[in-house]
Design a protein around this motif. Structure first.
Motif, PDB file in Angstrom:
ATOM      1  N   ARG A  16       1.018  -1.159   0.235  1.00  0.00           N
ATOM      2  CA  ARG A  16      -0.007  -0.017   0.045  1.00  0.00           C
ATOM      3  C   ARG A  16       0.954   1.171   0.007  1.00  0.00           C
ATOM      4  O   ARG A  16       0.484   2.143  -0.754  1.00  0.00           O
ATOM      5  CB  ARG A  16      -1.053  -0.096   1.190  1.00  0.00           C
ATOM      6  CG  ARG A  16      -1.866   1.031   1.067  1.00  0.00           C
ATOM      7  CD  ARG A  16      -2.715   0.937   2.589  1.00  0.00           C
ATOM      8  NE  ARG A  16      -3.688   2.183   2.647  1.00  0.00           N
ATOM      9  CZ  ARG A  16      -4.654   2.350   1.723  1.00  0.00           C
ATOM     10  NH1 ARG A  16      -5.053   1.634   1.094  1.00  0.00           N
ATOM     11  NH2 ARG A  16      -5.078   3.554   1.931  1.00  0.00           N
ATOM     12  N   GLU A  40       2.317   1.681  -3.441  1.00  0.00           N
ATOM     13  CA  GLU A  40       1.498   2.135  -4.350  1.00  0.00           C
ATOM     14  C   GLU A  40       1.260   3.696  -4.290  1.00  0.00           C
ATOM     15  O   GLU A  40       1.023   4.362  -5.274  1.00  0.00           O
ATOM     16  CB  GLU A  40       0.101   1.422  -4.213  1.00  0.00           C
ATOM     17  CG  GLU A  40       0.028   0.112  -4.911  1.00  0.00           C
ATOM     18  CD  GLU A  40      -1.135  -0.725  -4.786  1.00  0.00           C
ATOM     19  OE1 GLU A  40      -2.173  -0.045  -4.441  1.00  0.00           O
ATOM     20  OE2 GLU A  40      -1.159  -1.888  -5.106  1.00  0.00           O
ATOM     21  N   GLU A  41       0.924   3.888  -3.023  1.00  0.00           N
ATOM     22  CA  GLU A  41       1.095   5.633  -2.769  1.00  0.00           C
ATOM     23  C   GLU A  41       2.020   6.374  -3.163  1.00  0.00           C
ATOM     24  O   GLU A  41       2.075   7.517  -3.686  1.00  0.00           O
ATOM     25  CB  GLU A  41       0.706   5.765  -1.373  1.00  0.00           C
ATOM     26  CG  GLU A  41      -0.876   5.411  -0.849  1.00  0.00           C
ATOM     27  CD  GLU A  41      -0.969   5.333   0.630  1.00  0.00           C
ATOM     28  OE1 GLU A  41      -2.249   5.716   1.045  1.00  0.00           O
ATOM     29  OE2 GLU A  41      -0.102   4.819   1.402  1.00  0.00           O
ATOM     30  N   THR A  92       1.893   6.309  -6.849  1.00  0.00           N
ATOM     31  CA  THR A  92       0.918   7.486  -7.212  1.00  0.00           C
ATOM     32  C   THR A  92       1.151   8.976  -7.211  1.00  0.00           C
ATOM     33  O   THR A  92       1.158   9.825  -8.064  1.00  0.00           O
ATOM     34  CB  THR A  92      -0.455   7.215  -6.300  1.00  0.00           C
ATOM     35  OG1 THR A  92      -0.844   5.787  -6.820  1.00  0.00           O
ATOM     36  CG2 THR A  92      -1.369   8.104  -6.639  1.00  0.00           C
TER      37      THR A  92
END
Lengths: 322, 322, 322, 322, 322
Positions: free
Chosen positions: C231, C234-235, C238
């Motif tokens: 997670r 992924e952040e 992004t």
């Protein structure tokens, strides 16, 4: 030119001085191995070596002229390994590359240096001080050479990293256009990447557990070299990414500069244009212009121009245009 | 047009001169193999060859008109290989492509050249001088053709590399806008990449250890060709990457030029605008303007204008605006 | 410096206080395991630990100086794990990194902290409160350390996310040039990514079902850690993507601003230039210019200038130029 | 609407005219196969077909409304294949897409055309002329349909390629801003890519050697179709890449144009500003300005203005500013 | 909050109304399965459910606070599935996300909705109307929930697609700067992509043929859901690509606008500057300027100014500068 040629057995060098080629070849086949180091050999010289050690024909052809890609080529009873060496010339911000070609057989290792490649004598000395590794056979010499070459990548990375940081500062402190420098740094990085990336694949195959010519102890040591190489590669990739970002930032910085230039210009244009308009007005030829007759008309007009010019200047400076 | 047709056995050409098609087909089935070379054949001619050698229908259809992708297609007892040839026309900075289609069967190799493809006669001569390879069967002819074609890529790479370096210099030395040239160079590189990249995959499959029609010796030789091809491909990829960088640098260089132009213009505007303001002031019609009555009023005013103009010019030149 | 050293068996700490190194090493070999925590150890100190626990030589060499990549290295009866810790310094918008090196053997875990790394005492306390996990052996301690470090990534992500949002607002609200800030944020993100991405691969291997030193219960717990890490990654990805977008948007915003500046300038130039033209006209020296003789010629001319200036101003404002 | 429905056995059509649905379904189960062609069928019509041929429920649901992705879905005893058709409308530079849905079972092929899809009658005729292929079962019909659709991609590629070349010329010959056109061409290419790329994967699976419902002969033929498709895809990818390059080149071309515009403007401004300064000088009201009294003062002043204007014009033209 | 809790057996609901938690848990273990729906449950509530159904501890921890990544986690006898729901708010051009957490065991399915997630009652109703699917066990409920959530993505895609088209029009019709809107649309798309992409992987694993808890019939139905999801994902990817193109086109459009602005300005400047020069000329104070004495000198001068102004205006308009 033959630099050194020695026979190793039971973890130690069997003699002082350099062996003759023929003697070295004869000593092969026993328990130890021969490590022969050449530098920019003449084709003839290499041909003789190839004959003595029965080196694979296509690999010898590759080794006679440099400019091979980093690669590992397996042959019937040995392999041919091409590695690029690098050295950073700080004054011209360029990386100079050399090549080392390694022939590894069951009882010999032949290292051919091309160009200003990493000096390998220290690698040999370091290995001679480690009987435990020497005992593991020719792969130990391959490890020693690779370890030295990959260690020598570190100053190159540091030199490039230093340049990248200089460029960063220069771009954001407006020290003139950095486009050319950014471009050529990226180019050096691209070349450096090409020199080290294929080596990772070659090392990976060399460490493969299915190889019988690399002992577990040496596998751990090669893995350590690969780990350093991987770190180097990651740093190069990061620097390339940074330079891409700097190039984009550079464009934005130039655009902002242009905005500032245009604002400054037009601000000063206004500061000059308005007094000019006033002067033009008092240059009109009307018969009845009362101001023209005033005793202090002229100084008043000048004062008006100055006042307006000053007022505009202040207003624009506050607005950040001047 | 049939260029040459020969029967090879036990490592040597079995006859001088060119065989007739029928005789060649008859000689098939024995120990050696037939190597037939065609150039831009008429459909009819190709049909006859296909009949004699029982070539696979779909491959023959492909071979009658050029414009195939580089590929390797396996058929029941042979394969069909499409390779693109390249040649660099330096004056127009363009790469001209041709095609060679190879049909390889158990006892024949048929090479069909389309367009201005690499001349293959020298490949045949080179192979005829190597009985050890000739003895390995038809795959030796395939190797000879591939080796020649891939070698002929080198001057193309050099020509393009030369152009890339010229463009680099031109961009950073402000030799006028290079956008068009960069764009079309990239286009040539993209086409060249398309010609060579799929061939890598085809070669990879040809070298696969599971193929029985390629002997270990030839596999080593094909691997050597693939190595050269890989190097060519890497150079093309690097050049494409460089051109992308140059295009971006070009944009920055143009922006910097524009900044310089705007600065120069506005600098000169200032140098002219201030004396104009002074002249306007002394063009005012006030009755009481003491300067106007001075004997040296006019030359003093001119001197003032010149002095201010000169002062501005110097200041701006130091600031790098002029 | 030794921070804590304890022996765990049957799910609980076997003593209070810190064990001596020698005693700890003696207790090894039994049923439980020893967990030793070090902080910036002297080379000498680490050497002693390595001797007592027979740690693998190459790993110890890595652990003596920090700056290793995140990695998992398997050794004969244990593994060496390098993890990077991160902490966000909000005032300078920078991420500070530290390192934790873990040696895990059949009956010991040695955690070496370098630099301002995550404090690990709380991880130990948390694990001591979970006898069910402690019973699963040394991998439980590895899990506890990883869990703490990965949890500590969260505030870093939040701090960076906050900065990204601030930059977004600043770009679109024209709060001055944001290029520098965007660039350095991207740089921090790139470094953070480099710190966490290789850890994913290491965790993946640690969870592999073929490992016997990680029990199914711990595997589930490690999977949970990996999930948090994924997670986080992924952040970060992004945010990098967002910053790329912002950089491009920034360029467009600057270009639009420049358009506005140029329009404003030229608008005001027009407002001044037309009255100047009128004044010049009435400054001509023709003998027959009827307006010049009118009593109200001068005020009329001024009125005309004002009217035209005002009209132009209004027109341009409506067209959005002023 | 049912377009045609025929029963094929032993390599030939068993009847002239179109079979009724019920009769067609009855003929299934024997040795040959039924090929049914539908165009934009009503849901009711499709439901009836599905019932007769026991088509899989979810696939029928998909087929009733178009807008499916190209895909291959295997069912218990058959498969469902969605293919996009394309046709180029040159006047609006747009690609119009249609869809063909194929149900293939052990003894039937049902082709459902949606929208302005490729006409399939010619595919049927072509296949009926090839008894050798017809004999291979329903997969022959699938091949015939795919071959026709993929062949129909070629004019689309050519139309787009033509537009790309036109845009290239327009950008470098400064025929006004091409941004809009480039953007929409890229959009069409992106859609076209989406239509053909997934089909490659579907074809790949269809050719898999493990499928029993595709005979070796048809596998060769499908491979031929895939080869054409691959070529089409490569051309689309190349064109997208070219357009990306053109968009960037376009930006550079616009920037260069702007530089030219700014240079031209400022050049002319200088040509006008200097004579204006001279005129202002001679408009000053000093009492002692000897030039004013000269008989030829005025023409000399005019001549001076003209000379300076002309000189500037020439200088600037040489410098490339005008 | 418990929304509904029902026991299904032999393809039908075994009771009307909602079961108590304890009764539901008791009914487990038999032939059918229990489907329990919760909405934003209190931690306490969730704890009780976990106890009754013996849910895996780590999954329950995840489910108590939202903000999980979409994922599938297998446990000993069941799995935990996290799915993101999406809903488009057209007025603010934003996508609002919710989460659904699914616990699936051998005889129960527990669906936990967080935030404004898709309403799931209709999914239950739809499934209750399909006894054939209900009979396949708890995976049927999982399918029903996934099918509903993925169907609800469609309006989101349509809303975003609509905005993308609006932005396209706005950019090319010069409706003011669109940078902000493009940026935030891309941001929404990036978030949406992150919500759906990992679900594809989860679905893929759920459909794997090696799972025993998903029957072939349900596998086909899940494949159908995945197909819709894949289509959604492709559309999102395409839209992101389009927006990247629009952002670049936007930059070019802004640059072209700037060119137009600069041309317009300088055109008008010329139209004003030349008459000003003429006026300055006739404002010179030479004694001998014949034109000044002409009766119609003044009107002639004005006419000359107008004529030149008009001529320039026409010339420039034709050249496209005005």
């Amino acid at each position: 030119m033959i630099l050194d040629c020695a026979h190793y057995q039971d973890g130690s060098r069997q003699h002082t001085g350099t062996l003759e080629l023929e003697e070295a070849a004869e000593r092969c086949g026993g328990d130890g191995f021969v490590w022969l180091g050449l530098h920019d050999p003449e084709p003839e010289e290499l041909r003789k070596v190839a004959e003595q050690f029965k080196l694979p024909e296509l690999a010898v052809e590759d080794a006679t002229h440099a400019h091979q890609r980093p690669k590992l080529e397996d042959y019937e009873d040995g392999y041919f390994l091409v590695v690029h060496t690098a050295c950073y010339l700080d004054d011209v911000e360029e990386v100079e590359f050399g090549e080392v070609h390694l022939f590894s057989g069951p009882d010999y290792v032949i290292a051919v240096r091309h160009g200003r490649a990493s000096e390998l004598h220290s690698a040999r000395e370091r290995l001679e001080a480690r009987p435990d590794l020497l005992r593991e056979g020719p792969a130990a010499a391959v490890w020693a050479v690779l370890d030295k070459i990959v260690d020598d990548y570190q100053p190159v990375v540091e030199g490039l990293d230093n340049d990248v940081e200089e460029v960063e500062v220069a771009v954001f402190d407006d020290e003139g256009d950095q486009t050319r420098r950014i471009y050529f740094l990226r180019r050096e990085l691209a070349e450096f990447y090409r020199a080290i990336h294929p080596l990772l694949l070659a090392l990976d195959r060399l460490e493969s557990a299915t190889r019988s010519d690399v002992t577990p102890l040496l596998r751990d040591h090669l893995r350590d070299v690969e780990d350093h190489l991987q770190r180097t590669e990651e740093e190069v990739v990061t620097m390339r990414d940074l330079l891409t970002g700097i190039l984009q930032a550079n464009l934005a910085v130039i655009a902002v500069q242009q905005n500032d230039v245009v604002k400054k210009i037009s601000g000063w244009a206004a500061v000059i244009a308005v007094p000019t308009l006033i002067a033009s007005v008092y240059g009109m030829n009307f018969e009845h212009m009362p101001e023209l007759k005033l005793t202090f008309g002229y100084p008043l007009a000048l004062a008006l121009m100055l006042a307006i010019g000053y007022g505009l200047h202040r207003t624009l400076r506050r607005a950040g245009w001047l």
